[in-house]
Design an enzyme around this catalytic site. Structure first.
Site, PDB file in Angstrom:
ATOM      1  N   ALA A  67      36.022 -19.299 -12.877  1.00 41.96           N
ATOM      2  CA  ALA A  67      37.127 -18.766 -12.074  1.00 41.96           C
ATOM      3  C   ALA A  67      37.689 -17.487 -12.702  1.00 41.96           C
ATOM      4  O   ALA A  67      37.873 -16.471 -12.019  1.00 41.96           O
ATOM      5  CB  ALA A  67      38.221 -19.833 -11.955  1.00 41.96           C
ATOM      6  N   GLU A  89      26.890 -15.739 -18.358  1.00 48.12           N
ATOM      7  CA  GLU A  89      27.253 -17.041 -17.790  1.00 48.12           C
ATOM      8  C   GLU A  89      25.972 -17.830 -17.533  1.00 48.12           C
ATOM      9  O   GLU A  89      25.105 -17.369 -16.783  1.00 48.12           O
ATOM     10  CB  GLU A  89      28.033 -16.845 -16.477  1.00 48.12           C
ATOM     11  CG  GLU A  89      28.181 -18.078 -15.601  1.00 48.12           C
ATOM     12  CD  GLU A  89      28.919 -19.251 -16.282  1.00 48.12           C
ATOM     13  OE1 GLU A  89      30.085 -19.068 -16.654  1.00 48.12           O
ATOM     14  OE2 GLU A  89      28.310 -20.326 -16.422  1.00 48.12           O
ATOM     15  N   CYS A 224      44.801 -28.441 -15.546  1.00 49.19           N
ATOM     16  CA  CYS A 224      45.542 -29.111 -14.480  1.00 49.19           C
ATOM     17  C   CYS A 224      46.207 -30.406 -14.961  1.00 49.19           C
ATOM     18  O   CYS A 224      45.708 -31.507 -14.706  1.00 49.19           O
ATOM     19  CB  CYS A 224      44.684 -29.393 -13.258  1.00 49.19           C
ATOM     20  SG  CYS A 224      45.735 -29.894 -11.874  1.00 49.19           S
ATOM     21  N   ALA A 374      45.657 -21.241 -10.640  1.00 46.96           N
ATOM     22  CA  ALA A 374      46.816 -20.463 -10.166  1.00 46.96           C
ATOM     23  C   ALA A 374      47.308 -19.513 -11.252  1.00 46.96           C
ATOM     24  O   ALA A 374      47.727 -18.383 -10.958  1.00 46.96           O
ATOM     25  CB  ALA A 374      47.933 -21.419  -9.749  1.00 46.96           C
ATOM     26  N   CYS A 406      51.017 -26.264 -10.002  1.00 52.38           N
ATOM     27  CA  CYS A 406      50.316 -27.539  -9.876  1.00 52.38           C
ATOM     28  C   CYS A 406      50.700 -28.157  -8.538  1.00 52.38           C
ATOM     29  O   CYS A 406      51.829 -28.633  -8.379  1.00 52.38           O
ATOM     30  CB  CYS A 406      50.740 -28.452 -11.026  1.00 52.38           C
ATOM     31  SG  CYS A 406      50.201 -30.140 -10.773  1.00 52.38           S
TER      32      CYS A 406
HETATM   33  C1  FAD Z   1      40.143 -32.244 -11.584  1.00 55.62           C
HETATM   34  C2  FAD Z   1      40.714 -30.864 -11.648  1.00 55.62           C
HETATM   35  C3  FAD Z   1      41.768 -30.527 -10.823  1.00 55.62           C
HETATM   36  C4  FAD Z   1      42.323 -29.259 -10.884  1.00 55.62           C
HETATM   37  N1  FAD Z   1      43.336 -28.948 -10.015  1.00 55.62           N
HETATM   38  C5  FAD Z   1      43.850 -27.693 -10.008  1.00 55.62           C
HETATM   39  C6  FAD Z   1      44.841 -27.317  -9.060  1.00 55.62           C
HETATM   40  O1  FAD Z   1      45.242 -28.111  -8.206  1.00 55.62           O
HETATM   41  N2  FAD Z   1      45.324 -26.047  -9.091  1.00 55.62           N
HETATM   42  C7  FAD Z   1      44.863 -25.134 -10.001  1.00 55.62           C
HETATM   43  O2  FAD Z   1      45.317 -23.993  -9.974  1.00 55.62           O
HETATM   44  N3  FAD Z   1      43.932 -25.457 -10.932  1.00 55.62           N
HETATM   45  C8  FAD Z   1      43.406 -26.705 -10.958  1.00 55.62           C
HETATM   46  N4  FAD Z   1      42.426 -27.039 -11.864  1.00 55.62           N
HETATM   47  C9  FAD Z   1      42.147 -26.123 -12.997  1.00 55.62           C
HETATM   48  C10 FAD Z   1      41.211 -24.963 -12.693  1.00 55.62           C
HETATM   49  O3  FAD Z   1      40.074 -25.412 -12.015  1.00 55.62           O
HETATM   50  C11 FAD Z   1      40.835 -24.304 -14.021  1.00 55.62           C
HETATM   51  O4  FAD Z   1      42.026 -23.951 -14.690  1.00 55.62           O
HETATM   52  C12 FAD Z   1      39.975 -23.070 -13.829  1.00 55.62           C
HETATM   53  O5  FAD Z   1      38.740 -23.408 -13.240  1.00 55.62           O
HETATM   54  C13 FAD Z   1      39.728 -22.404 -15.179  1.00 55.62           C
HETATM   55  O6  FAD Z   1      38.908 -21.291 -15.030  1.00 55.62           O
HETATM   56  P1  FAD Z   1      38.106 -20.701 -16.292  1.00 55.62           P
HETATM   57  O7  FAD Z   1      37.308 -19.574 -15.774  1.00 55.62           O
HETATM   58  O8  FAD Z   1      39.030 -20.494 -17.408  1.00 55.62           O
HETATM   59  O9  FAD Z   1      37.133 -21.890 -16.700  1.00 55.62           O
HETATM   60  P2  FAD Z   1      35.891 -22.397 -15.851  1.00 55.62           P
HETATM   61  O10 FAD Z   1      36.121 -22.177 -14.392  1.00 55.62           O
HETATM   62  O11 FAD Z   1      35.652 -23.785 -16.309  1.00 55.62           O
HETATM   63  O12 FAD Z   1      34.700 -21.431 -16.273  1.00 55.62           O
HETATM   64  C14 FAD Z   1      34.288 -21.249 -17.601  1.00 55.62           C
HETATM   65  C15 FAD Z   1      32.843 -20.758 -17.579  1.00 55.62           C
HETATM   66  O13 FAD Z   1      32.472 -20.310 -18.888  1.00 55.62           O
HETATM   67  C16 FAD Z   1      31.139 -20.676 -19.119  1.00 55.62           C
HETATM   68  N5  FAD Z   1      30.925 -20.756 -20.582  1.00 55.62           N
HETATM   69  C17 FAD Z   1      31.402 -21.685 -21.447  1.00 55.62           C
HETATM   70  N6  FAD Z   1      30.995 -21.404 -22.698  1.00 55.62           N
HETATM   71  C18 FAD Z   1      30.259 -20.287 -22.608  1.00 55.62           C
HETATM   72  C19 FAD Z   1      29.571 -19.514 -23.573  1.00 55.62           C
HETATM   73  N7  FAD Z   1      29.536 -19.839 -24.858  1.00 55.62           N
HETATM   74  N8  FAD Z   1      28.898 -18.409 -23.141  1.00 55.62           N
HETATM   75  C20 FAD Z   1      28.911 -18.045 -21.826  1.00 55.62           C
HETATM   76  N9  FAD Z   1      29.552 -18.754 -20.880  1.00 55.62           N
HETATM   77  C21 FAD Z   1      30.220 -19.858 -21.267  1.00 55.62           C
HETATM   78  C22 FAD Z   1      30.958 -22.009 -18.416  1.00 55.62           C
HETATM   79  O14 FAD Z   1      29.594 -22.227 -18.067  1.00 55.62           O
HETATM   80  C23 FAD Z   1      31.861 -21.866 -17.200  1.00 55.62           C
HETATM   81  O15 FAD Z   1      31.155 -21.485 -16.043  1.00 55.62           O
HETATM   82  C24 FAD Z   1      41.820 -28.293 -11.800  1.00 55.62           C
HETATM   83  C25 FAD Z   1      40.733 -28.625 -12.629  1.00 55.62           C
HETATM   84  C26 FAD Z   1      40.170 -29.891 -12.546  1.00 55.62           C
HETATM   85  C27 FAD Z   1      38.995 -30.238 -13.430  1.00 55.62           C
END
Ligand code: FAD
Length: 463
Positions: A67, A89, A224, A374, A406
């Site tokens: 995300a 990624e 979350c 969010a 949330c």
């Molecule tokens: C059950 C659940 C309910 C949720 N409900 C909500 C909600 O209602 N509202 C809301 O706003 N948020 C919600 N969230 C939270 C939201 O989904 C996350 O906060 C968001 O996806 C985080 O984004 P990110 O990019 O930081 O991490 P991610 O989307 O997890 O992406 C991280 C990426 O980094 C990659 N990666 C990891 N390590 C490495 C590496 N060493 N080298 C290269 N790539 C790597 C992974 O493959 C992954 O694709 C929820 C989450 C869950 C699990």
């Protein structure tokens, strides 16, 4: 937000409403509200400009394309000319919509409704390296990847998200989810298995009395923070609708001392628990599972230990930074967040506290706010604008106020939209509505609108 971008997002929301068979009158009302929601923005992040900048040929590497990584990549390629942008990624479906996993766990959505193909959302003018960073070397301005060797950068953005650490609970591994009454919505297949186990719980309640269902929340930061409670409220609703609620005891065992750090939302949630005859037992951390005996072991705040038997358990796993970051010079080295290995960045500007060409956004950032999608919607503007300033050698002016949200599902058809910031005070997008109330309106927004807003608004850096 630009008018063209708004039109595109609203078009996607409209088609989602059509697919779900929502009547025209309701759809129009919601569309009117959503355009207001998308146009207004409560945080200081929006005050930052998104001036088109000259990248002077800089190399920008984004580690992680979920995300946060996808969103910042689109911001950069739209707002900075003449930069070489690479996203590292490994996962081809990295942008899948994780918030939907709660709805999958309760049988409201199917898994295929949340899947997003990374190639459809990554900007075409960024290079996608389908690989994993295995070593961060900020003193040499490079990262080592598993298959593509060493990659140099001028600027690095950490967007790796976090790691689920089921194995930190003795007797448990991620593969055990779905077996012996153990459920967890924290990964997509776990959410599918959770729905099977909730259906089994309902089936069992037809013939058995005094069934025990436990719900846990660990002592680490989690993504979350509302999700452990949401799945409990949904389990309650499904049992109630099946007229089987009386035979099942629903107990919440969180490691923390309250539902929310924000007084208004905490008090409201106490009320929701009371209304539904749900029990909360604070300051108890799940440390072990005996799968054969269906026994969960908890540690109290004073260090003492006790066991509980269960028929069904929903486990929210402990969470930490991916090891590559935790073990690198980029992680927090002192204070109470050290053990998680989170990226050591300034909470206002999102720049690294030691390396002035490294930023972090999303779940990996070691900042004192709730880890949500969010929050990323605000963080990417701050991170992106400060990156532009850093490239231009200017002071970093954009600041993040800790905004996060949330949508707390309290029932089928009801959500409390808990929005707040670093000050732990409500930061409502629609301040005319009391934010500490559960409403059908927010359920509608959660189930029908947030997903298209995520895929076609946020990921594309349009909202
Ligand atoms: C059950 C659940 C309910 C949720 N409900 C909500 C909600 O209602 N509202 C809301 O706003 N948020 C919600 N969230 C939270 C939201 O989904 C996350 O906060 C968001 O996806 C985080 O984004 P990110 O990019 O930081 O991490 P991610 O989307 O997890 O992406 C991280 C990426 O980094 C990659 N990666 C990891 N390590 C490495 C590496 N060493 N080298 C290269 N790539 C790597 C992974 O493959 C992954 O694709 C929820 C989450 C869950 C699990």
């Amino acid at each position: 937000m630009k008018k063209n971008d708004l039109d595109l997002v609203l078009k996607e929301i409209k088609s989602e409403l059509k697919i779900k068979g929502v009547d025209r009158r309701t759809a129009l009302k919601i569309m009117a509200l959503s355009s207001t929601t998308l146009l207004t923005n409560p945080t200081s992040a929006n005050a930052a400009t998104s001036a088109k900048a000259n990248g002077k040929g800089v190399k920008i590497v984004i580690a992680g394309g979920g995300a946060a990584g996808c969103t910042i990549a689109n911001f950069i390629t739209k707002n900075i000319d003449d930069a070489q942008v690479a996203i590292i990624e490994p996962d081809s479906q990295s942008v899948s919509y994780q918030p939907g996993q709660t709805l999958i766990g309760a049988g409201i959505w199917n898994k295929d409704e949340i899947i997003g193909e990374s190639k459809d959302f990554f900007p075409s003018n960024a290079k996608w390296i389908q690989d994993r960073v295995v070593e961060f070397n900020p003193d040499s301005n490079n990262v080592r990847t598993s298959k593509n060797g060493v990659i140099d950068y001028d600027f690095l953005i950490l967007a790796t998200g976090l790691s689920l650490n089921y194995e930190a609970i003795e007797g448990l591994s991620k593969n055990d989810i779905g077996k012996n009454g153990i459920s967890s919505i924290y990964f997509a297949d776990g959410a599918v298995k959770t729905w099977s186990l909730i259906q089994k719980l309902i089936e069992d309640a037809k013939s058995k009395k005094d069934i025990k269902a436990l719900f846990t929340q660990p002592n680490t930061p989690i993504k979350c923070g509302g999700a452990p409670k949401k799945i409990m409220f949904l389990t309650h609703a499904l049992l109630r609708d099946a007229k089987l609620r009386d035979g099942v005891k629903l107990d919440f065992y969180p490691a923390g001392g309250g539902f929310f750090g924000v007084k208004e939302y905490n008090e409201a949630t106490i009320g929701f628990f009371k209304d539904r005859n749900l029990n909360a037992h604070f300051n108890n951390n799940l440390i072990a599972i005996d799968q054969g005996y269906r026994k969960a072991t908890f540690k109290r705040k004073d260090g003492s230990i006790f066991d509980l038997n269960y028929d069904f358990i929903h486990i929210t796993p402990p969470m930490k930074a991916p090891n590559e970051i935790k073990e690198s010079p980029l992680s927090i080295k002192q204070g109470n967040l050290t053990s998680g290995g989170w990226a050591d960045v300034n909470k206002d500007t999102l720049i690294h506290n030691k390396y002035n060409n490294v930023f972090a956004i999303g779940d990996i950032a070691g900042i004192p706010t709730s880890k949500t999608g969010a929050a990323i919607r605000e963080q990417y503007k701050v991170c992106g604008n400060n990156l532009i300033s850093a490239i231009e050698g200017k002071d970093l002016k954009a600041t993040y106020d800790g905004y996060t949200a949330c949508p707390l599902i309290t029932d089928i058809g009801k959500v409390m939209m808990a929005e707040f910031n670093y000050k732990k005070e409500p930061s409502a997008t629609l301040p005319m509505l009391n934010p500490a109330k559960e409403r059908w309106l927010w359920w509608f927004v959660k189930v029908y609108m947030l997903k298209p807003m995520y895929f076609y608004g946020m990921l594309k850096a349009r909202i």
